[in-house]
Design an enzyme around this catalytic site. Structure first.
Site, PDB file in Angstrom:
ATOM      1  N   CYS A  95       0.869  -1.167   0.000  1.00 54.73           N
ATOM      2  CA  CYS A  95       0.000   0.000   0.000  1.00 54.73           C
ATOM      3  C   CYS A  95       0.909   1.220   0.000  1.00 54.73           C
ATOM      4  CB  CYS A  95      -0.895  -0.030   1.246  1.00 54.73           C
ATOM      5  SG  CYS A  95      -1.986   1.390   1.290  1.00 54.73           S
ATOM      6  N   HIS A  97       0.216   4.662  -0.099  1.00 55.19           N
ATOM      7  CA  HIS A  97      -0.060   5.730   0.876  1.00 55.19           C
ATOM      8  C   HIS A  97       0.214   5.203   2.281  1.00 55.19           C
ATOM      9  CE1 HIS A  97      -3.924   4.026   2.322  1.00 55.19           C
ATOM     10  NE2 HIS A  97      -3.696   4.812   3.350  1.00 55.19           N
ATOM     11  N   CYS A 244      -3.113   7.237  -4.696  1.00 51.08           N
ATOM     12  CA  CYS A 244      -2.867   5.796  -4.671  1.00 51.08           C
ATOM     13  C   CYS A 244      -1.441   5.459  -5.150  1.00 51.08           C
ATOM     14  CB  CYS A 244      -3.894   5.034  -5.514  1.00 51.08           C
ATOM     15  SG  CYS A 244      -3.833   3.255  -5.210  1.00 51.08           S
TER      16      CYS A 244
HETATM   17  O1  PYC Z   1      -1.723   3.982  -1.923  1.00 49.07           O
HETATM   18  O2  PYC Z   1      -1.307   2.000  -2.771  1.00 49.07           O
HETATM   19  C1  PYC Z   1      -2.029   2.793  -2.196  1.00 49.07           C
HETATM   20  C2  PYC Z   1      -3.374   2.340  -1.771  1.00 49.07           C
HETATM   21  C3  PYC Z   1      -3.955   1.137  -2.020  1.00 49.07           C
HETATM   22  C4  PYC Z   1      -5.216   1.161  -1.412  1.00 49.07           C
HETATM   23  C5  PYC Z   1      -5.377   2.389  -0.826  1.00 49.07           C
HETATM   24  N1  PYC Z   1      -4.233   3.095  -1.046  1.00 49.07           N
END
Ligand code: PYC
Length: 344
Positions: A95, A97, A244
Site C-alpha cells: 500500500c 499511501h 494511490c
Molecule cells: O496507496 O497504494 C495505495 C493504496 C492502495 C489502497 C489504498 N491506497
C-alpha cells in the site's frame, strides 16, 4: 470474595493520513504472528487472528476508509520495520499511501530519523527516503509492470469497457474515463461504474497473473494542474482519497510500456480530492525482476511485448506527504458484544 474484572485487551495505534487517505498503524498489542516470512505471517494473521483486523478497522472504532498496518519484527534487523497491510475486507500486498504513513509514524515515534530506510512488506522489501521535515516521504516500490494491454470486458449496464491490467504491488484494471468525470461531485456514479467493472472482471474470470483477483479499479483522465487525475476503487468498496501509490506505480508501468514516459521523467498524479504524488521510475534490474518470482509472478509470462523484452518492468518512486493525526489505545472489553467490530 474478590471478583476480578474481565481482562480488557489494549491495542496501541497511531493514525496518520497521506494526502487525505488514512492509515492506522498498530504499534503494540496486536497479534504475535511468530517467526516466518512476512507472507507466512500475513497468512497466519488472516487464519487465526482476523478478529484483530475487524476490531481495528470495523465500526464502531474504525471505518471502511481506513487502511490498517501491523508493525512486525523484520526478517532483517537492518530494516526500519516490517508491515502487514489490511483493510475492511482482508489483506493487501502493498500500500503506497500506507507505506508513506508508516514511515511518518516511525519518525513520530522516534524510531527513525531523516534519510534512507527499508521496510519489509508481504510482496517485497521497499526502500524509502524520509525528508528532514519528517512528513515528506519517497518510497521506492516493488517492481511493477503491465501484464495485458487493451483487455475488453462486457460490463452490464455500461457495455464494453477496455482497460489495461497492471501490477503495482496490487492488481489494477486501468480504464480511461470517457469524460472529465473524476470530480468529487460524481463520486456516486464513479463508485457504481467501477464496482460494475470489478464484478464483471470477476464474472468473466479476467484476472492478474496466476488467476490473481484484480481488486483495484483505476479510472484516469487528464488534468490542467497535473499530468493526470485518477479515481481508485479499493477492494472493500471504498475509494482512495490519495492518488494511490500502487495505482500511480501501475499507471507509470503502462506509460512506460507505451513509451509515453521515460525513466527519470517526472509524473504528477492527482487524486480526486486534488492531492498529489510526485513520481518517476527507473528500469528494474535482472535481480529485481527475478525477485518477483518470490511472490509467484513471472513477468515474462505476459502478452505485453515491452515486458517480455524486460524493458517494461519498472521500479517506481512515489513521493507524498503524511501527517500523524492521533495516538490511541483501543480497548477490547470482553463485555462488549462489538469488541471485534460490527461484523459486516
Ligand atoms: O496507496 O497504494 C495505495 C493504496 C492502495 C489502497 C489504498 N491506497
Amino acid at each position: 470474595m474478590k471478583v476480578s474484572a474481565p481482562k480488557v485487551e489494549r491495542i496501541s495505534t497511531v493514525d496518520s493520513h497521506t494526502c487525505g487517505e488514512p492509515t492506522r498503524t498498530i504499534v503494540s498489542g496486536g497479534p504475535d504472528l511468530g517467526k516466518g516470512t512476512l507472507i507466512q505471517r500475513q497468512q497466519r494473521f488472516a487464519k487465526e487472528f482476523d478478529h484483530y483486523r475487524t476490531a481495528v478497522i470495523n465500526e464502531p472504532r474504525g471505518s471502511d476508509v481506513l487502511v490498517g498496518a501491523l508493525l512486525c519484527r523484520p526478517t532483517n534487523p537492518e530494516f526500519a520495520g516490517a508491515v502487514i497491510f489490511f483493510n475492511n475486507t482482508g489483506y493487501l500486498g502493498m500500500c503506497g499511501h500506507g507505506a508513506i504513513g508508516v514511515a511518518s509514524t516511525l519518525a513520530y515515534l522516534g524510531r527513525i530519523g531523516p534519510g534512507y530506510h527499508q521496510l519489509e512488506t508481504a510482496v517485497g522489501v521497499i526502500g524509502f527516503e524520509l525528508d528532514e521535515d519528517m512528513h515528506r516521504v519517497t518510497i521506492e516500490n516493488v517492481p511493477s509492470y503491465r501484464y495485458r494491454k487493451a483487455v475488453a470486458v462486457e460490463v452490464p449496464g455500461f457495455g464494453q469497457v477496455v482497460g489495461d491490467i497492471a501490477w503495482g504491488g496490487n492488481w489494477f484494471f486501468m480504464v480511461r474515463s470517457e469524460s472529465d468525470q473524476i470530480r468529487p461531485q460524481h463520486l456516486d456514479e464513479l463508485l457504481t461504474f467501477t464496482k460494475a467493472i470489478r464484478n464483471a472482471l470477476e464474472d468473466q474470470e479476467i484476472t492478474g497473473h496466476g488467476g490473481k483477483v484484480i481488486d483495484h479499479i483505476q479510472l484516469y483522465w487528464d488534468s490542467e494542474t497535473s499530468d493526470g487525475r485518477n479515481f481508485v476503487l479499493c477492494p472493500g468498496g471504498q475509494w482512495d482519497r490519495s492518488p494511490c501509490g500502487t495505482g500511480t506505480s501501475a499507471k507509470m508501468a503502462c506509460l512506460a510500456a507505451d513509451g509515453e514516459l521515460a525513466p527519470g521523467e517526472r509524473w504528477h498524479q492527482e487524486s480526486i480530492i486534488g492531492t498529489y504524488f510526485e513520481a518517476n521510475y527507473r528500469l528494474a534490474s535482472e535481480e529485481e525482476i527475478k525477485q518477483l518470482g518470490n511472490i509467484g509472478l513471472d513477468p515474462k509470462q505476459t502478452v505485453d511485448d515491452s515486458v517480455r523484452a524486460s524493458s517494461g518492468i519498472i521500479v517506481p518512486s512515489v513521493t507524498g506527504e503524511a501527517s500523524v493525526t492521533a495516538e490511541s489505545q483501543l480497548l477490547l472489553d470482553p463485555d462488549d458484544a462489538f469488541r471485534y467490530g460490527i461484523p459486516v
